[in-house]
Design an enzyme around this catalytic site. Sequence first.
Site, PDB file in Angstrom:
ATOM      1  N   CYS A  31       0.837  -1.212   0.000  1.00  0.00           N
ATOM      2  CA  CYS A  31       0.000   0.000   0.000  1.00  0.00           C
ATOM      3  C   CYS A  31       0.866   1.255   0.000  1.00  0.00           C
ATOM      4  O   CYS A  31       1.374   1.672   1.041  1.00  0.00           O
ATOM      5  CB  CYS A  31      -0.931  -0.011   1.212  1.00  0.00           C
ATOM      6  N   CYS A  44      -0.401   4.152   2.094  1.00  0.00           N
ATOM      7  CA  CYS A  44      -0.230   3.961   3.540  1.00  0.00           C
ATOM      8  C   CYS A  44       1.227   4.195   3.952  1.00  0.00           C
ATOM      9  O   CYS A  44       1.497   4.791   4.987  1.00  0.00           O
ATOM     10  CB  CYS A  44      -0.601   2.541   3.968  1.00  0.00           C
ATOM     11  N   ASP A  45       2.167   3.702   3.142  1.00  0.00           N
ATOM     12  CA  ASP A  45       3.551   3.606   3.608  1.00  0.00           C
ATOM     13  C   ASP A  45       4.564   4.439   2.817  1.00  0.00           C
ATOM     14  O   ASP A  45       5.733   4.507   3.211  1.00  0.00           O
ATOM     15  CB  ASP A  45       4.002   2.128   3.566  1.00  0.00           C
TER      16      ASP A  45
END
Length: 326
Positions: free
Chosen positions: A139, A142-143
Site C-alpha cells: 500500500c 499507507c507507507d
Amino acid sequence: MTDAANTRHTRLLIIGSGPAGYTAGVYGSRAMLNPILVQGIQPGGQLTITTDVENWPGDNSVMGPDLMVRMEEHAREMGTEIISDHINSLDLSTRPFTAYGDTGTNYTADAVILATGAQAKWLGLPSEEHFKGFGVSACATCDGFFYRGKEIVVVGGGNTAVEEALFLTNFASKVTLVHRRDSLRAEKIMQDRLFKNPKVEIIWDHEVDEVLGAHEPRGVEAVRLKNVKTGETQDVPCAGFFVAIGHAPATELVKDSLELHNGGYVKVEAGTTRTSIPGVFAAGDLTDHVYRQAVTSAGMGCMAALDAEKFLAEHEEEDETAHAAE
Ligand code: FAD
Ligand code: NAP
C-alpha cells in the site's frame, strides 16, 4: 447456535463497505428493507488506500477516501444501519442465515448480500514475509511517506502497480518498476504518465527472486531480480519494496458453502447477482474477475439489492410465518 441476547435480526444483511456494499445499502434502504451493513476491517474498501480516482462518473478527479466517506453518508442517510464489526463465519445452511461478528453479535438475515471485495496478493517469498512491515508493503498511500528521498522498487504491471509507482515518485529519489513481461497491462493513459516520469526506471522481463536486507534492525536493502529469459540475476538497491500484483477475491466466509469459479470468484447466475444458494447474492470484486472497477462494483451492488428485494417479496409470507413461530 445463536444467543438471543446478542442476536440482531434483519431482512437484509450486507457484508462489506466498498462501492458494492454501500450502493446495495442505498438501494436496499429505498426498498424499505432497513438493511444492516457490516463494514469489516477496511471501512470503505480498497479505494481508501488510493489517492485520485479519475474514472468515477461525475467527478473528473476525486480522492478515493473522500468518495467512500460520501458513499457511507449516502447509505446511512437513506436508512442503512452501518455497523463497525467483522464477520468471522457465516452459516448459509438454513434461512434465516446467520453471520457471526467479532464483537460477539450474531446477525440473522432473510437475505444476504456479500460484498467482501478483494485483498492484495503477495509473491509468496519467505523473504517477502520476513520483511513485511519492515520495508515490504502492498500500500503506497499507507507507507510511501516512510521512503522520502530513498530508492523504491515496485513489482507488477497493472493499473495498481503503475499508480503506486507514480504516487511513490512524490517521496522517493527513484522508483524502479519491475515487470515479468515486456509490456504493461495498465491503461494507456497511465502508461504514458509513467514513461514520462524522470524518476521512474522500468526493468522488463524480470521476476523478484528474493528480498534482501538487514536483520538487526530489520530492514530492506535490495531486491534480487531474475531475468525470465536468461535466468541471470541482479540486485537492485532499495529501502522500500512495494508489491502490486493484483488482488484475490475475499471468499474466506463462503469458500466451502458457495459455488466458486474462475480461480476462486463467487459464481453468480449470468446477468444477476444470484449465487448457488437462494437468498444469497454477491456483488463487486468478489464475483468479478474481469472488470474490477469501482463503478462496476457499485452497479453490481445495485443489482444485488434489487435481486434481494425481489427474492424477499417472493418469500414474504414464508418469512413472516417463520418469524412468528420464533
Ligand atoms: P472492496 O472495495 O474490496 O471492499 C470490500 C469490503 O468488504 C471492505 O469494506 C472490507 O472491510 C469488507 N469485508 C471483507 N471481509 C469482510 C468480513 N469478513 N466481514 C465484514 N466485512 C468484510 N477502481 C476504479 O474504478 N478506479 C480507480 O481509480 C481505482 N483505483 C484503485 C487503486 C487501488 C490501489 C486499488 C487496490 C484498487 C483500485 N480500484 C479502482 C479498484 C476498486 O477499488 C475496486 O474495484 C472496488 O473497490 C471493489 O469494490 P467492492 O465493493 O467489491 O469491494
Ligand atoms: P491486475 O490488473 O490483475 O494486474 C496484476 C499485475 O501483476 C499484472 O501485470 C501481472 O502480470 C502482475 N503479476 C501477477 N502475479 C504476479 C507475480 N506472481 N509476479 C509478478 N507479477 C505478477 O491487478 P491490479 O493492477 O491490482 O488491478 C486490479 C483491478 O483494479 C483491474 O481491473 C484494474 O483496472 C483496477 N484498478 C483500476 C485503477 C484505475 O482505474 N485507475 C487503478 C488500480 C486498479 P501480467 O501482466 O504478466 O499478468
